[in-house]
Scaffold this motif. Sequence first.
Motif, mmCIF file in Angstrom:
data_model
loop_
_atom_site.group_PDB
_atom_site.id
_atom_site.type_symbol
_atom_site.label_atom_id
_atom_site.label_comp_id
_atom_site.label_asym_id
_atom_site.label_seq_id
_atom_site.Cartn_x
_atom_site.Cartn_y
_atom_site.Cartn_z
ATOM 1 N N ARG A 81 25.493 1.711 -41.604
ATOM 2 C CA ARG A 81 24.753 2.737 -41.599
ATOM 3 C C ARG A 81 25.374 3.881 -42.433
ATOM 4 N N SER A 82 26.071 3.459 -43.500
ATOM 5 C CA SER A 82 26.676 4.589 -44.108
ATOM 6 C C SER A 82 25.986 4.908 -45.215
ATOM 7 N N ALA A 83 24.817 4.387 -45.625
ATOM 8 C CA ALA A 83 23.930 5.191 -46.446
ATOM 9 C C ALA A 83 23.254 6.383 -45.871
ATOM 10 N N THR A 84 23.268 6.518 -44.830
ATOM 11 C CA THR A 84 22.409 7.774 -44.157
ATOM 12 C C THR A 84 23.795 8.817 -43.739
ATOM 13 N N GLY A 85 24.998 8.255 -43.384
ATOM 14 C CA GLY A 85 25.910 9.052 -43.049
ATOM 15 C C GLY A 85 25.851 9.268 -41.343
ATOM 16 N N ALA A 95 16.174 6.150 -35.524
ATOM 17 C CA ALA A 95 16.413 5.269 -36.514
ATOM 18 C C ALA A 95 17.031 3.874 -36.016
ATOM 19 N N ALA A 96 17.535 3.806 -34.736
ATOM 20 C CA ALA A 96 17.971 2.553 -34.078
ATOM 21 C C ALA A 96 16.663 1.844 -33.589
ATOM 22 N N ASP A 97 15.659 2.696 -33.277
ATOM 23 C CA ASP A 97 14.396 1.897 -32.732
ATOM 24 C C ASP A 97 13.920 1.342 -33.762
ATOM 25 N N TRP A 98 13.870 1.983 -35.267
ATOM 26 C CA TRP A 98 13.045 1.397 -36.310
ATOM 27 C C TRP A 98 14.018 0.174 -36.907
ATOM 28 N N PHE A 99 15.017 0.213 -36.746
ATOM 29 C CA PHE A 99 16.137 -0.827 -37.146
ATOM 30 C C PHE A 99 15.681 -2.087 -36.695
ATOM 31 N N PHE A 100 15.511 -2.092 -35.084
ATOM 32 C CA PHE A 100 15.521 -3.216 -34.353
ATOM 33 C C PHE A 100 13.879 -3.694 -34.469
ATOM 34 N N ASN A 102 12.095 -3.451 -37.106
ATOM 35 C CA ASN A 102 11.771 -3.845 -38.465
ATOM 36 C C ASN A 102 13.008 -4.642 -39.003
ATOM 37 N N PRO A 103 13.263 -5.732 -38.427
ATOM 38 C CA PRO A 103 14.850 -6.518 -38.650
ATOM 39 C C PRO A 103 14.884 -7.173 -40.170
ATOM 40 N N ASP A 104 13.681 -7.431 -40.885
ATOM 41 C CA ASP A 104 13.765 -7.715 -42.165
ATOM 42 C C ASP A 104 13.720 -6.524 -43.100
ATOM 43 N N GLU A 105 13.523 -5.647 -42.677
ATOM 44 C CA GLU A 105 13.775 -4.163 -43.622
ATOM 45 C C GLU A 105 14.859 -3.463 -43.624
ATOM 46 N N ALA A 113 18.789 -5.569 -39.990
ATOM 47 C CA ALA A 113 19.199 -6.063 -38.854
ATOM 48 C C ALA A 113 19.346 -7.759 -38.597
ATOM 49 N N ILE A 114 18.434 -8.435 -39.781
ATOM 50 C CA ILE A 114 18.709 -9.764 -39.810
ATOM 51 C C ILE A 114 20.169 -10.068 -40.617
ATOM 52 N N ASP A 115 20.489 -9.185 -41.465
ATOM 53 C CA ASP A 115 21.931 -9.666 -42.342
ATOM 54 C C ASP A 115 22.980 -9.149 -41.150
ATOM 55 N N ALA A 116 22.733 -8.251 -40.516
ATOM 56 C CA ALA A 116 23.835 -7.797 -39.378
ATOM 57 C C ALA A 116 24.033 -8.945 -38.257
ATOM 58 N N GLN A 117 22.905 -9.465 -38.003
ATOM 59 C CA GLN A 117 22.710 -10.672 -36.880
ATOM 60 C C GLN A 117 23.507 -11.708 -37.543
ATOM 61 N N ALA A 118 23.120 -12.274 -38.770
ATOM 62 C CA ALA A 118 23.822 -13.406 -39.470
ATOM 63 C C ALA A 118 25.364 -13.190 -39.561
ATOM 64 N N ARG A 119 25.664 -11.861 -39.764
ATOM 65 C CA ARG A 119 27.089 -11.668 -39.941
ATOM 66 C C ARG A 119 27.779 -11.635 -38.729
ATOM 67 N N ILE A 120 27.560 -11.078 -37.414
ATOM 68 C CA ILE A 120 28.040 -10.925 -36.537
ATOM 69 C C ILE A 120 28.205 -12.347 -35.859
#
Length: 194
Positions: A81-85, A95-100, A102-105, A113-120
């Motif tokens: 989330r470093s882009a927003t600090g 922001a977290a509501d939006w993140f979950f 809209n997982p492809d954005e 979210a889809i990238d973070a899910q793939a990573r973890i």
Amino acid sequence: MFGLYITHPQVQIDPAVPVPKWGLSEIGHARAEITAQQPWVRTLGRIVSSDETKAIETANLLAGAAGIAVEIDETMAENDRSATGFLPPPEFEKAADWFFANPDESFNGWERAIDAQARISAAVFRILDEHDPDIPIAFVGHGGVGTLLKCKLGASAISRSADQKGGGGGNLFAFRLADRALTCDWTPMEFWQG
């Protein structure tokens, strides 16, 4: 045998410090100490932590009680989330509501979210693939990626409804090592009985 994903408990919020460097607050530290006294902690044969300060502090308290060393895996970090600090809590929750939702954005430059899910998921599955399923293991990390991992293990869509309830973290979910099936939903770490 069981595997656990444990989220760090309450942190000392400091907008002047990068979020990955935040440590546990007094409440968070106390909760981790209480958890370290639970009998199941002494059965852990392995603890793998994110490289963020708050996760390492939590993992070290548990590892001390288990008599083992903590392994660090930088790929288990929270969603980037470093882009927003730093965002004040009300803005962060939106922001977290939006993140979950809209997982492809990306939310204003956040890791999707889809990238973070793939990573973890890749990090945890890689470790589990090499791990003896007769030895209990705990992963210590963060709520956002923990929820994404829980969705993956449960074969469910990414959704904030799968997130921890209440603020502050310090929860866990359990899964069987034999088939990686979830065996309990988010539970406060100091209350789980094993």
